[in-house]
Each structure stands twice: as structure tokens, then as C-alpha cells.
Design a protein around this motif. Structure first.
Motif, short mmCIF file in Angstrom:
data_model
loop_
_atom_site.label_atom_id
_atom_site.label_comp_id
_atom_site.label_asym_id
_atom_site.label_seq_id
_atom_site.Cartn_x
_atom_site.Cartn_y
_atom_site.Cartn_z
N VAL A 86 37.32 39.81 53.02
CA VAL A 86 37.77 41.17 53.33
C VAL A 86 36.80 41.80 54.31
CG1 VAL A 86 38.91 41.46 51.08
CG2 VAL A 86 36.56 42.28 51.38
N ASP A 87 37.23 42.88 54.92
CA ASP A 87 36.37 43.61 55.84
C ASP A 87 35.68 44.80 55.16
OD1 ASP A 87 36.96 42.20 58.42
OD2 ASP A 87 38.99 42.79 57.83
N LEU A 88 36.24 45.24 54.02
CA LEU A 88 35.72 46.41 53.31
C LEU A 88 36.20 46.36 51.87
CD1 LEU A 88 34.43 49.37 53.33
CD2 LEU A 88 36.73 50.15 53.90
N LEU A 89 35.33 46.76 50.95
CA LEU A 89 35.70 46.93 49.54
C LEU A 89 35.57 48.39 49.18
CD1 LEU A 89 36.26 46.06 46.58
CD2 LEU A 89 33.80 45.59 46.38
N ILE A 90 36.64 48.95 48.61
CA ILE A 90 36.59 50.28 48.01
C ILE A 90 36.69 50.06 46.51
CG2 ILE A 90 37.73 52.52 47.76
CD1 ILE A 90 38.89 52.11 50.59
N THR A 91 35.71 50.54 45.76
CA THR A 91 35.73 50.33 44.31
C THR A 91 35.46 51.60 43.54
OG1 THR A 91 34.85 49.00 42.48
CG2 THR A 91 33.29 49.63 44.20
N ASP A 92 36.20 51.76 42.47
CA ASP A 92 35.93 52.79 41.48
C ASP A 92 34.73 52.31 40.67
OD1 ASP A 92 36.12 54.93 39.72
OD2 ASP A 92 37.97 54.25 38.77
N LEU A 93 34.02 53.22 40.02
CA LEU A 93 32.92 52.80 39.16
C LEU A 93 33.39 52.47 37.76
CD1 LEU A 93 29.80 55.00 39.97
CD2 LEU A 93 30.31 52.67 40.67
N TYR A 94 34.33 53.22 37.24
CA TYR A 94 34.74 53.05 35.85
C TYR A 94 36.09 52.36 35.77
CZ TYR A 94 30.83 56.14 35.37
OH TYR A 94 29.57 56.67 35.47
N MET A 95 36.02 51.03 35.55
CA MET A 95 37.22 50.20 35.46
C MET A 95 37.07 49.27 34.27
SD MET A 95 37.67 48.95 39.42
CE MET A 95 36.06 48.15 39.49
N PRO A 96 38.18 48.72 33.80
CA PRO A 96 38.11 47.76 32.69
C PRO A 96 37.39 46.47 33.09
CG PRO A 96 40.36 48.55 33.01
CD PRO A 96 39.54 49.05 34.16
N TYR A 97 36.89 45.77 32.09
CA TYR A 97 36.27 44.44 32.19
C TYR A 97 34.92 44.47 32.89
CZ TYR A 97 41.01 43.32 30.85
OH TYR A 97 42.22 43.31 30.21
N LEU A 98 34.90 44.77 34.16
CA LEU A 98 33.64 44.92 34.90
C LEU A 98 33.69 46.25 35.64
CD1 LEU A 98 33.33 41.38 36.56
CD2 LEU A 98 31.90 42.27 34.72
N ASN A 99 32.63 47.05 35.51
CA ASN A 99 32.64 48.33 36.22
C ASN A 99 32.21 48.13 37.67
OD1 ASN A 99 29.75 48.69 36.55
ND2 ASN A 99 29.65 49.25 34.39
N GLY A 100 32.33 49.18 38.45
CA GLY A 100 32.04 49.10 39.87
C GLY A 100 30.61 48.69 40.18
N ASN A 101 29.66 49.17 39.40
CA ASN A 101 28.27 48.79 39.65
C ASN A 101 28.06 47.30 39.38
OD1 ASN A 101 27.16 51.16 40.63
ND2 ASN A 101 26.67 51.95 38.60
N GLU A 102 28.72 46.78 38.35
CA GLU A 102 28.62 45.34 38.09
C GLU A 102 29.24 44.54 39.23
OE1 GLU A 102 28.78 45.06 33.24
OE2 GLU A 102 30.60 45.74 34.28
N VAL A 103 30.36 45.02 39.74
CA VAL A 103 31.01 44.37 40.88
C VAL A 103 30.08 44.38 42.09
CG1 VAL A 103 32.89 44.57 42.56
CG2 VAL A 103 33.39 44.79 40.12
N ILE A 104 29.51 45.54 42.40
CA ILE A 104 28.60 45.65 43.55
C ILE A 104 27.43 44.68 43.39
CG2 ILE A 104 26.99 47.15 44.80
CD1 ILE A 104 28.89 49.51 43.96
N ASN A 105 26.84 44.66 42.21
CA ASN A 105 25.70 43.78 41.94
C ASN A 105 26.06 42.31 42.16
OD1 ASN A 105 22.99 43.20 41.05
ND2 ASN A 105 23.90 42.55 39.12
#
Length: 119
Positions: free
Chosen positions: A46-65
Motif C-alpha cells: 500500500v502507499d498509505l495506512l489509515i488506522t483507528d487506535l481502538y479496534m478488535p483483536y489488535l489495536n492501532g498502536n499494536e498494528v503500528i508497532n
């Protein structure tokens, strides 16, 4: 055509963003949680990721990490969340986010920030 992955568990917000970005000429991929987001990124670019912080399973900070530190991906990441607390914002930036937009947000402002990140 730039591809944007949007990870957002609120379907109304997700569809609103999708509609605007498609109208602006972007290829948009929608996922509803952090697990779906990472599964997509393991198989696709992808060229860009837009992520919410509070999501099921893995939160946005976990995704970013994981995206930054394990997968070593370098595309821009924009956080879109209702949590504007300073420590929350700073943590997202420390993990590797490139921008941060607080809900409720203006679609025009979001579009400008996306264009800036994709330059």
C-alpha cells in the motif's frame, strides 16, 4: 493510482472515508480490525495506512508497532481516533505514526493530510 488501506471498526466512518477517497481517485482497501490489517499487509503493498487506535483483536498502536518494527514497512501511517490525550498521541508517534487526526474530523482536512503524506 495510490492505494490506501483503511483500518476502522466503525462501518459508518469507514464507508464515509471510502466514499471520499474513491471520489478523489484513490484505490481504497477496507478492513475492520487489526488482524485483518496485518493479514492484508503480509500479502499486499500500500502507499498509505489509515488506522483507528481502538479496534478488535489488535489495536492501532499494536498494528503500528508490528508494521514498523517487525515487518519493517516504511509507507506513511495516519492515525484516526477519538482519543486526543497527549500521551496517546505521543505513543502513536513514538511507535512510528506519521500523522494523527482526532475524530470527529473534517473530510477536507483528512484529504489534505493524505495528499501531504503521499507526496
Amino acid at each position: 493510482m495510490k492505494k490506501i488501506l483503511v483500518a476502522e471498526d466503525n462501518k459508518l466512518i469507514l464507508e464515509t472515508i471510502n466514499h471520499k477517497l474513491v471520489r478523489d481517485g484513490y484505490d481504497v482497501v477496507k478492513v475492520f480490525d487489526g488482524k485483518e490489517c496485518l493479514a492484508y499487509l503480509k500479502e499486499n503493498t500500500v502507499d498509505l495506512l489509515i488506522t483507528d487506535l481502538y479496534m478488535p483483536y489488535l489495536n492501532g498502536n499494536e498494528v503500528i508497532n508490528i508494521v514498523r518494527n517487525e515487518m519493517k514497512l516504511t509507507f506513511p501511517i495516519l492515525v484516526l481516533t477519538a482519543d486526543g490525550a497527549e500521551d496517546t498521541v505521543l505513543k502513536a508517534f513514538d511507535l512510528g505514526a506519521d500523522d494523527y487526526v482526532i475524530k470527529p474530523f473534517s473530510l477536507s482536512e483528512l484529504t489534505i493530510r493524505i495528499r501531504k503524506l503521499l507526496r
